[in-house]
Design a protein around this motif. Sequence first.
Motif, PDB file in Angstrom:
ATOM      1  N   LEU A  74      -3.405  -5.306  -5.914  1.00 52.06           N
ATOM      2  CA  LEU A  74      -2.472  -4.253  -5.331  1.00 52.06           C
ATOM      3  C   LEU A  74      -2.432  -3.923  -7.312  1.00 52.06           C
ATOM      4  CD1 LEU A  74       0.525  -5.261  -4.065  1.00 52.06           C
ATOM      5  CD2 LEU A  74      -0.930  -4.478  -2.911  1.00 52.06           C
ATOM      6  N   THR A  75      -3.019  -1.973  -7.007  1.00 53.36           N
ATOM      7  CA  THR A  75      -3.307  -1.675  -8.452  1.00 53.36           C
ATOM      8  C   THR A  75      -1.980  -0.256  -8.471  1.00 53.36           C
ATOM      9  OG1 THR A  75      -5.543  -2.166  -8.666  1.00 53.36           O
ATOM     10  CG2 THR A  75      -4.726  -0.097  -9.600  1.00 53.36           C
ATOM     11  N   PHE A  76      -1.474  -0.415  -9.869  1.00 50.07           N
ATOM     12  CA  PHE A  76      -0.057   0.445  -9.929  1.00 50.07           C
ATOM     13  C   PHE A  76      -0.833   1.578 -10.502  1.00 50.07           C
ATOM     14  CE2 PHE A  76       1.605  -2.962  -7.782  1.00 50.07           C
ATOM     15  CZ  PHE A  76       3.298  -2.250  -6.770  1.00 50.07           C
ATOM     16  N   PRO A  77      -0.242   2.712 -10.694  1.00 53.53           N
ATOM     17  CA  PRO A  77      -0.547   3.664 -11.952  1.00 53.53           C
ATOM     18  C   PRO A  77       0.353   3.470 -12.661  1.00 53.53           C
ATOM     19  CG  PRO A  77       0.614   4.861  -9.911  1.00 53.53           C
ATOM     20  CD  PRO A  77       0.328   3.614  -9.400  1.00 53.53           C
ATOM     21  N   GLU A  78      -0.121   4.395 -13.863  1.00 52.46           N
ATOM     22  CA  GLU A  78       0.790   4.142 -15.525  1.00 52.46           C
ATOM     23  C   GLU A  78       2.501   4.663 -14.918  1.00 52.46           C
ATOM     24  OE1 GLU A  78       0.762   2.615 -19.219  1.00 52.46           O
ATOM     25  OE2 GLU A  78      -0.938   2.646 -17.640  1.00 52.46           O
ATOM     26  N   ALA A  79       2.512   5.270 -14.563  1.00 53.73           N
ATOM     27  CA  ALA A  79       4.032   5.509 -14.141  1.00 53.73           C
ATOM     28  C   ALA A  79       4.501   4.420 -13.309  1.00 53.73           C
ATOM     29  CB  ALA A  79       4.366   6.759 -13.498  1.00 53.73           C
ATOM     30  N   LEU A  80       4.662   3.542 -12.712  1.00 48.88           N
ATOM     31  CA  LEU A  80       4.957   2.434 -11.942  1.00 48.88           C
ATOM     32  C   LEU A  80       4.298   0.956 -13.042  1.00 48.88           C
ATOM     33  CD1 LEU A  80       3.910   3.920  -8.416  1.00 48.88           C
ATOM     34  CD2 LEU A  80       5.963   3.799  -9.868  1.00 48.88           C
ATOM     35  N   LYS A  81       4.216   0.978 -13.147  1.00 46.56           N
ATOM     36  CA  LYS A  81       3.890   0.034 -14.618  1.00 46.56           C
ATOM     37  C   LYS A  81       5.133  -1.119 -13.896  1.00 46.56           C
ATOM     38  CE  LYS A  81       0.514  -0.994 -17.365  1.00 46.56           C
ATOM     39  NZ  LYS A  81      -0.529  -0.437 -18.136  1.00 46.56           N
ATOM     40  N   ASP A  82       6.486  -0.723 -14.619  1.00 50.25           N
ATOM     41  CA  ASP A  82       7.691  -1.185 -14.747  1.00 50.25           C
ATOM     42  C   ASP A  82       8.393  -1.472 -13.918  1.00 50.25           C
ATOM     43  OD1 ASP A  82       6.739  -1.220 -17.872  1.00 50.25           O
ATOM     44  OD2 ASP A  82       7.817   0.786 -18.080  1.00 50.25           O
ATOM     45  N   SER A  83       7.791  -1.341 -12.374  1.00 53.28           N
ATOM     46  CA  SER A  83       8.520  -1.674 -11.209  1.00 53.28           C
ATOM     47  C   SER A  83       8.860  -2.983 -11.656  1.00 53.28           C
ATOM     48  CB  SER A  83       7.715  -0.953 -10.357  1.00 53.28           C
ATOM     49  OG  SER A  83       7.801   0.167 -10.185  1.00 53.28           O
ATOM     50  N   LYS A  84      10.244  -3.172 -10.445  1.00 57.96           N
ATOM     51  CA  LYS A  84      10.648  -4.504 -10.715  1.00 57.96           C
ATOM     52  C   LYS A  84      10.950  -4.732  -8.622  1.00 57.96           C
ATOM     53  CE  LYS A  84      11.973  -5.711 -14.519  1.00 57.96           C
ATOM     54  NZ  LYS A  84      10.297  -6.114 -15.325  1.00 57.96           N
ATOM     55  N   GLY A  85      10.726  -5.944  -8.592  1.00 59.02           N
ATOM     56  CA  GLY A  85      10.762  -5.635  -6.338  1.00 59.02           C
ATOM     57  C   GLY A  85       9.697  -7.047  -6.050  1.00 59.02           C
ATOM     58  N   GLU A  86       9.141  -6.687  -5.023  1.00 61.77           N
ATOM     59  CA  GLU A  86       9.015  -7.536  -4.661  1.00 61.77           C
ATOM     60  C   GLU A  86       7.534  -6.975  -2.709  1.00 61.77           C
ATOM     61  OE1 GLU A  86      11.816  -9.995  -1.247  1.00 61.77           O
ATOM     62  OE2 GLU A  86      11.602  -8.615  -0.438  1.00 61.77           O
ATOM     63  N   VAL A  87       6.664  -8.036  -2.940  1.00 63.35           N
ATOM     64  CA  VAL A  87       5.666  -7.752  -1.804  1.00 63.35           C
ATOM     65  C   VAL A  87       5.811  -8.520  -0.599  1.00 63.35           C
ATOM     66  CG1 VAL A  87       3.870  -8.368  -1.151  1.00 63.35           C
ATOM     67  CG2 VAL A  87       3.834  -7.396  -3.606  1.00 63.35           C
ATOM     68  N   TYR A  88       5.725  -8.242   0.409  1.00 63.04           N
ATOM     69  CA  TYR A  88       6.308  -9.483   1.883  1.00 63.04           C
ATOM     70  C   TYR A  88       5.403  -9.418   2.794  1.00 63.04           C
ATOM     71  CZ  TYR A  88       8.456 -10.848   5.935  1.00 63.04           C
ATOM     72  OH  TYR A  88       8.535 -11.024   7.009  1.00 63.04           O
ATOM     73  N   LEU A 101       6.246 -12.556  -2.172  1.00 65.72           N
ATOM     74  CA  LEU A 101       6.588 -12.518  -3.264  1.00 65.72           C
ATOM     75  C   LEU A 101       7.246 -11.925  -4.848  1.00 65.72           C
ATOM     76  CD1 LEU A 101       2.281 -13.795  -3.164  1.00 65.72           C
ATOM     77  CD2 LEU A 101       3.979 -14.625  -3.902  1.00 65.72           C
ATOM     78  N   PRO A 102       7.262 -12.379  -5.955  1.00 69.23           N
ATOM     79  CA  PRO A 102       7.927 -11.244  -6.888  1.00 69.23           C
ATOM     80  C   PRO A 102       6.842 -10.695  -6.946  1.00 69.23           C
ATOM     81  CG  PRO A 102       8.275 -13.435  -7.737  1.00 69.23           C
ATOM     82  CD  PRO A 102       7.210 -13.482  -6.024  1.00 69.23           C
ATOM     83  N   LEU A 103       7.543  -9.377  -7.576  1.00 71.83           N
ATOM     84  CA  LEU A 103       6.100  -7.944  -8.150  1.00 71.83           C
ATOM     85  C   LEU A 103       6.062  -8.098  -9.036  1.00 71.83           C
ATOM     86  CD1 LEU A 103       4.501  -5.592  -7.018  1.00 71.83           C
ATOM     87  CD2 LEU A 103       6.347  -4.301  -7.755  1.00 71.83           C
ATOM     88  N   LYS A 104       4.840  -9.420  -9.613  1.00 66.31           N
ATOM     89  CA  LYS A 104       4.595  -9.419 -11.142  1.00 66.31           C
ATOM     90  C   LYS A 104       3.505  -8.692 -11.580  1.00 66.31           C
ATOM     91  CE  LYS A 104       6.264 -13.827 -10.494  1.00 66.31           C
ATOM     92  NZ  LYS A 104       6.024 -15.604 -11.428  1.00 66.31           N
ATOM     93  N   ILE A 105       3.710  -7.991 -12.224  1.00 68.51           N
ATOM     94  CA  ILE A 105       2.305  -6.195 -12.889  1.00 68.51           C
ATOM     95  C   ILE A 105       1.963  -6.919 -13.728  1.00 68.51           C
ATOM     96  CG2 ILE A 105       1.653  -3.951 -12.550  1.00 68.51           C
ATOM     97  CD1 ILE A 105       3.904  -3.167 -10.897  1.00 68.51           C
ATOM     98  N   ASP A 106       0.610  -7.252 -13.793  1.00 68.65           N
ATOM     99  CA  ASP A 106       0.014  -7.111 -15.815  1.00 68.65           C
ATOM    100  C   ASP A 106      -0.122  -6.363 -16.736  1.00 68.65           C
ATOM    101  OD1 ASP A 106      -2.064  -5.934 -14.377  1.00 68.65           O
ATOM    102  OD2 ASP A 106      -2.953  -7.809 -14.410  1.00 68.65           O
ATOM    103  N   SER A 107      -0.698  -5.762 -17.541  1.00 66.16           N
ATOM    104  CA  SER A 107      -0.519  -5.096 -18.512  1.00 66.16           C
ATOM    105  C   SER A 107      -1.371  -4.096 -18.392  1.00 66.16           C
ATOM    106  CB  SER A 107      -0.967  -5.705 -19.893  1.00 66.16           C
ATOM    107  OG  SER A 107      -2.209  -6.459 -19.668  1.00 66.16           O
ATOM    108  N   LYS A 108      -2.779  -3.909 -17.375  1.00 66.94           N
ATOM    109  CA  LYS A 108      -3.097  -3.380 -16.625  1.00 66.94           C
ATOM    110  C   LYS A 108      -2.627  -2.535 -15.306  1.00 66.94           C
ATOM    111  CE  LYS A 108      -7.656  -5.796 -18.299  1.00 66.94           C
ATOM    112  NZ  LYS A 108      -8.424  -5.841 -17.903  1.00 66.94           N
TER     113      LYS A 108
END
Length: 135
Positions: A74-88, A101-108
């Motif tokens: 899952l690739t998130f744009p720069e504006a959504l990198k700090d999002s919290k949530g879950e993947v079902y 799974l909890p949403l764990k977005i890395d630095s990229k």
Amino acid sequence: MKLNWGHYIAIALGCFMIFILSLLFSSGDSGHAMVTEDYYEKELYFQDEINSEKNANALAEKPEINIQANGFVLTFPEALKDSKGEVYLMRNNNELQDVRLPLKIDSKGRMLISSAKLVEGEYELFLKFKNQDQD
């Protein structure tokens, strides 16, 4: 003994009844699992889901899903990198194989979902995230 048309009708009706009864008994063997157990409770919050979907559709840049050999990303744009949530990931045929799974977005801005956690088959992906106090 010669069969007349009345015998043929009786034989046809008998075969039809056997066919219907076999369908009746074979359908009783299949599972009757609901998609979700708390269906009526989720119904109360359905408007919130509609609003979340409208907000997601209004985004200028949306998250992307890329399939790889070791799973999918899952690739998130720069504006959504700090999002919290879950993947079902929901399996329609067996709820025991659903994956949350909890949403764990890395630095990229990416999240890898490993194929080792998944059983081969079809999944439906639900992505629920909150960014800047907005679903």
